[in-house]
Design a protein around this motif. Structure first.
Motif, short mmCIF file in Angstrom:
data_model
loop_
_atom_site.label_atom_id
_atom_site.label_comp_id
_atom_site.label_asym_id
_atom_site.label_seq_id
_atom_site.Cartn_x
_atom_site.Cartn_y
_atom_site.Cartn_z
N LYS A 247 19.25 19.66 -16.31
CA LYS A 247 20.05 18.59 -15.72
C LYS A 247 19.48 18.20 -14.35
N ARG A 248 19.08 19.20 -13.59
CA ARG A 248 18.51 18.91 -12.26
C ARG A 248 17.20 18.12 -12.41
N VAL A 249 16.40 18.50 -13.38
CA VAL A 249 15.14 17.76 -13.62
C VAL A 249 15.45 16.35 -14.10
N ALA A 250 16.41 16.24 -15.00
CA ALA A 250 16.77 14.93 -15.56
C ALA A 250 17.26 13.99 -14.46
N GLU A 251 18.05 14.54 -13.53
CA GLU A 251 18.57 13.70 -12.44
C GLU A 251 17.45 13.18 -11.56
N ARG A 252 16.46 14.01 -11.36
CA ARG A 252 15.30 13.60 -10.56
C ARG A 252 14.60 12.39 -11.20
N HIS A 253 14.65 12.33 -12.52
CA HIS A 253 13.96 11.24 -13.24
C HIS A 253 14.91 10.12 -13.65
N GLY A 254 16.18 10.30 -13.36
CA GLY A 254 17.15 9.27 -13.74
C GLY A 254 17.31 9.13 -15.25
N VAL A 255 17.17 10.26 -15.97
CA VAL A 255 17.34 10.23 -17.43
C VAL A 255 18.31 11.35 -17.84
N GLY A 256 18.39 11.62 -19.13
CA GLY A 256 19.30 12.66 -19.62
C GLY A 256 18.54 13.93 -20.00
N ILE A 257 19.30 14.98 -20.26
CA ILE A 257 18.73 16.28 -20.63
C ILE A 257 17.86 16.16 -21.89
N ALA A 258 18.35 15.38 -22.86
CA ALA A 258 17.61 15.24 -24.13
C ALA A 258 16.22 14.64 -23.88
N ASN A 259 16.13 13.72 -22.93
CA ASN A 259 14.83 13.11 -22.64
C ASN A 259 13.85 14.15 -22.12
N ILE A 260 14.35 15.05 -21.28
CA ILE A 260 13.46 16.08 -20.71
C ILE A 260 13.02 17.04 -21.83
N GLY A 261 13.97 17.40 -22.69
CA GLY A 261 13.64 18.31 -23.80
C GLY A 261 12.60 17.71 -24.73
N ALA A 262 12.73 16.42 -25.01
CA ALA A 262 11.78 15.75 -25.91
C ALA A 262 10.42 15.59 -25.23
N ARG A 263 10.46 15.21 -23.94
CA ARG A 263 9.20 14.99 -23.22
C ARG A 263 8.39 16.29 -23.13
N TYR A 264 9.12 17.39 -22.87
CA TYR A 264 8.45 18.70 -22.74
C TYR A 264 7.64 18.99 -24.00
N VAL A 265 8.24 18.78 -25.15
CA VAL A 265 7.53 19.11 -26.40
C VAL A 265 6.43 18.09 -26.68
N LEU A 266 6.69 16.82 -26.40
CA LEU A 266 5.64 15.80 -26.61
C LEU A 266 4.38 16.11 -25.81
N ASP A 267 4.55 16.78 -24.68
CA ASP A 267 3.40 17.07 -23.81
C ASP A 267 2.64 18.32 -24.22
N ARG A 268 3.13 19.05 -25.20
CA ARG A 268 2.46 20.31 -25.58
C ARG A 268 1.22 20.02 -26.44
N PRO A 269 0.23 20.91 -26.37
CA PRO A 269 -1.00 20.69 -27.14
C PRO A 269 -0.72 20.56 -28.64
N ALA A 270 -1.44 19.68 -29.27
CA ALA A 270 -1.43 19.45 -30.73
C ALA A 270 -0.20 18.69 -31.23
N VAL A 271 0.75 18.40 -30.34
CA VAL A 271 1.97 17.72 -30.82
C VAL A 271 1.73 16.21 -30.94
N ALA A 272 1.90 15.70 -32.15
CA ALA A 272 1.78 14.25 -32.37
C ALA A 272 3.11 13.56 -32.10
N GLY A 273 4.20 14.20 -32.50
CA GLY A 273 5.49 13.54 -32.34
C GLY A 273 6.63 14.52 -32.45
N VAL A 274 7.80 14.10 -31.96
CA VAL A 274 9.02 14.89 -32.16
C VAL A 274 9.95 14.07 -33.05
N ILE A 275 10.62 14.78 -33.93
CA ILE A 275 11.53 14.12 -34.86
C ILE A 275 12.94 14.28 -34.30
N VAL A 276 13.63 13.18 -34.15
CA VAL A 276 15.00 13.23 -33.63
C VAL A 276 15.93 12.75 -34.74
#
Ligand SMILES: NC(=O)c1ccc[n+]([C@@H]2O[C@H](COP(=O)([O-])OP(=O)(O)OC[C@H]3O[C@@H](n4cnc5c(N)ncnc54)[C@H](OP(=O)(O)O)[C@@H]3O)[C@@H](O)[C@H]2O)c1
Length: 338
Positions: A258-287
């Protein structure tokens, strides 16, 4: 607002995808009732917003039929030429048994018919029991169907690194493996991601939002009982949180996010998705999308605006460090099914 160019990923030389895929397990019936008309109308909403890639399976209730109906209405509205703008990735999850050419062709034929197409964009293959080596027979027949043009690309779901290596060793070309991957379940980082990166295979992540638990809705909430969790997805990932470290630690994670999300003006889910999108070999996240019931289209679009920096990661990592090692507790990717 159209999605930025960074929302796309060159999944294969002839196939670009949206990096947030729309997951259709949520139309299977295990997550509440779905009205087919409303669901197809919602598919236009997602597509028009830029979320053009769908993840489904032969056993997700009417999912393949909904794609068929969506394609039908889409062609009527925009012309058949524009059907190429839709990417629909299905799965085949066979019951154990003989994997003859006839069995495999028949299964693929059913998906082609239901989805109203003469070629599947992606067929993701699942197998329940590694002691039964007939998965190699199935994959060889699937590869032939790909070479004949019935399947554009061949993929796997829930295979572990050892079997992925064995399949590659048999000369069977695989483009992706769909696995559970989230801030809570980081098992793909142990072995899978490095193998994939080395062999030109990508990962499609599911469970990234933990069925919706990874959101403000559960921040500061007491431990939910089974009766409070109304979808199969919430129940599944609640168990994963228990294995990972339990509800109090999960609350610490939500608070840090939540603290990270507030820094970016987004929600917790956005941070969770972004974290995985940035990991090696990840093409996409399915929501997962409960089509016609609930939608987060504008919210999820904001994931593409987020750039996580070292301070963000430093805020999250100490909480993750307190969790159990799920490789030890469960095993490699997909072992939770076996
Ligand atoms: N290969 C496999 O074995 C496997 C297994 C599981 C899933 N999958 C695939 O992965 C897809 C994802 O399913 P999942 O079960 O892992 O669920 P998930 O994507 O982790 O969670 C989906 C839920 O998250 C909530 N949500 C979505 N965006 C949100 C946002 N921005 N803010 C807050 N909440 C948000 C929604 O809840 P509400 O609807 O309540 O609003 C949605 O139903 C499935 O549909 C399927 O395609 C594959």
């Amino acid at each position: 607002m159209p999605l930025p160019a960074t929302s796309r990923f060159p999944f294969a030389s002839d196939l670009s995808i949206c990096r947030i895929l729309n997951g259709m397990w949520q139309v299977s019936g295990a997550h509440g009732a779905i009205d087919p008309g409303r669901a197809v109308a919602a598919m236009f909403l997602y597509h028009d917003a830029g979320f053009t890639t769908w993840d489904l399976a032969d056993h997700y209730g009417p999912a393949e039929d909904l794609v068929g109906e969506f394609r039908h209405q889409f062609a009527a509205r925009h012309g058949a030429d524009r059907l190429a703008e839709i990417q629909a990735f299905t799965k085949w999850v066979p019951h154990p048994g003989p994997m003859t050419r006839q069995v495999v062709e028949q299964a693929v034929g059913v998906s082609l018919r239901r989805m109203g197409t003469d070629r599947l964009d992606l067929l993701q293959f699942h197998w329940w029991d590694y002691r039964d080596a007939r998965y190699l027979d199935a994959l060889k027949h699937l590869a032939e169907l790909r070479d004949k043009g019935r399947i554009r690309h061949l993929a796997l779901t829930n295979f572990d690194t050892e079997r992925l290596a064995a399949i590659a060793g048999h000369g069977i070309r695989i483009v992706s493996n769909q696995v559970q991957y989230s801030l809570v379940d980081r098992r793909p980082e142990a072995r899978m991601a490095a193998f994939c990166a080395e062999h030109g295979i990508t990962l499609l992540a599911y469970g990234t939002l933990l069925g919706g638990l990874l959101s403000e809705k559960y921040l500061g909430r007491p431990e939910p009982g089974r009766g409070d969790l109304t979808t199969a997805s919430l129940q599944k990932y609640r168990q994963m949180i228990d294995a990972w470290g339990g509800w109090p630690l999960f609350q610490e994670l939500l608070a840090a996010l939540k603290r990270v999300a507030e820094r970016h003006g987004v929600g917790i889910a956005n941070i969770g998705a972004r974290y995985v999108l940035d990991r090696p070999a990840v093409a996409g996240v399915i929501v997962g999308a409960r089509l016609g019931v609930a939608e987060h289209v504008a919210d999820n679009a904001r994931t593409f605006d987020v750039v996580l920096d070292a301070d963000d990661l430093a805020a999250i990592e100490p909480v993750l460090a307190k969790s159990r090692d799920l490789m030890r507790v469960i095993g490699d990717c997909g072992d939770e099914y076996r």
